[in-house]
Write an enzyme that holds these catalytic residues in place. Sequence first.
Site, PDB file in Angstrom:
ATOM      1  CG  ASP A 120      40.740   1.862  26.211  1.00 34.05           C
ATOM      2  OD1 ASP A 120      39.915   1.075  26.725  1.00 34.05           O
ATOM      3  OD2 ASP A 120      41.421   1.575  25.221  1.00 34.05           O
TER       4      ASP A 120
ATOM      5  CG  HIS B 232      40.017   7.069  24.798  1.00 38.27           C
ATOM      6  ND1 HIS B 232      39.510   6.816  23.537  1.00 38.27           N
ATOM      7  CD2 HIS B 232      41.149   6.336  24.906  1.00 38.27           C
ATOM      8  CE1 HIS B 232      40.331   5.975  22.911  1.00 38.27           C
ATOM      9  NE2 HIS B 232      41.328   5.674  23.712  1.00 38.27           N
TER      10      HIS B 232
HETATM   11 ZN   LIG Z   1      44.962   3.699  26.335  1.00 36.41          ZN
END
Ligand SMILES: [Zn+2]
Length: 403
Positions: free
Chosen positions: A226, A371
Amino acid sequence: MKLLLLCAALGTGGSVQTTSAQTTRPAPIPPVTPPGQVQPVAPGTRPAPVLATLRLSPAVPGVQKVEVLSNGFVKAAHALILLPARDAAAPRALILATQSVLAAFRADPSLIEVDVSVYRKETYQGFGGPLPLLTLSVPRAQQRTFQAALQTGQYGRVWSQGNPATPEPELTPLQELERLPVFIGSQAELLRQRLTQATAQTRGGIRGGLLFKGTPTRRQVALTFDDVPHPLYFPLVLDALQRAGVKATFFVIGRNAQAYPYFVQDMVKGGHEIANHTFHHVRLPGLSDAQIRNELQSTNDLLTRLSGQPVRFFRPPGGQYSARVLKIAEGLGLTTVFWTDDPGDFQNPGVETVEARFARNLRPGGIILLHDNAPDGLAALPDLLKVAREQGYTVSTAGALTR
Ligand SMILES: [Zn+2]
């Protein structure tokens, strides 16, 4: 007006916030520190480590710092330049960015890539704040040729905002990163959502426009990132994946793709899957239909223009969604993707903790959430892929999981 009436954990480990039908206004959004420069720190976890920096010689005006990071195999650098308004014209920004690249390669010839972001000094608020004026990315192989290519307008890894800069819509970015899927809606909507999730958990695959996990009978997992792309971390993530021969799904924030478009093209070249994580990383359930549609459509349009590929998958920032969000996403041809395995990399829990959580949760059909811009996730990545391989798992994209 009382807003959140109930918080109930789902069987998926996710949580649900319901509102009565007449009180569906969003919770007030607290003032945020722009994400990126400052990692969110959850209770009991550690602050982000201070990164090593390079000293440029001779010093380049405006350079605040040149951070250097390794993925365990190779190193990349990112130079941050802040220019006062009187000095911030595009030619000046490009000259200083070029000087920084040359000086960084001189200071450390082993770097695989030097990236630069030039911001207006007066409005700079970190990576999640107003967009840079100019960005430049130079892989090592192009360090001797990029200047000539820049002069003839042939260099592809440079981006400039133009003059005057396009104003960004007044939306406050969501500081929270993805931890648990959070459904916001009425009791009736919640019941329907639970039913869909229960089916998805048992049988896997896309159910009602949602993907919670893949087929539970195949030893295959999806690797998803992400908040992509970040100019220091992203080249290192790509390098680590290429070494392992693994393709991943990148949930791209539109504004990051706008400022660093060449990274989206790197994803295409690497054979990775490009997915939508909204344009401004905002809390969607609080927005109007038109705003939600605009967040998703503008990101789809940009990613398709940059990649030449349609976008199939979407993940809501902070995992926060509602029936309205799902319906609008589905109307745009997007499947909403959640996750089964969140090692919490962005909380800086330590590399060993990320690895232990990952190994504990590895299951057939799993969707792993990491992430970009998370030092522990980057450091753990080679070991995570090794553990998965040793346990007989194929690691690939969300798309591969649904085939
Ligand atoms: Zn995010």
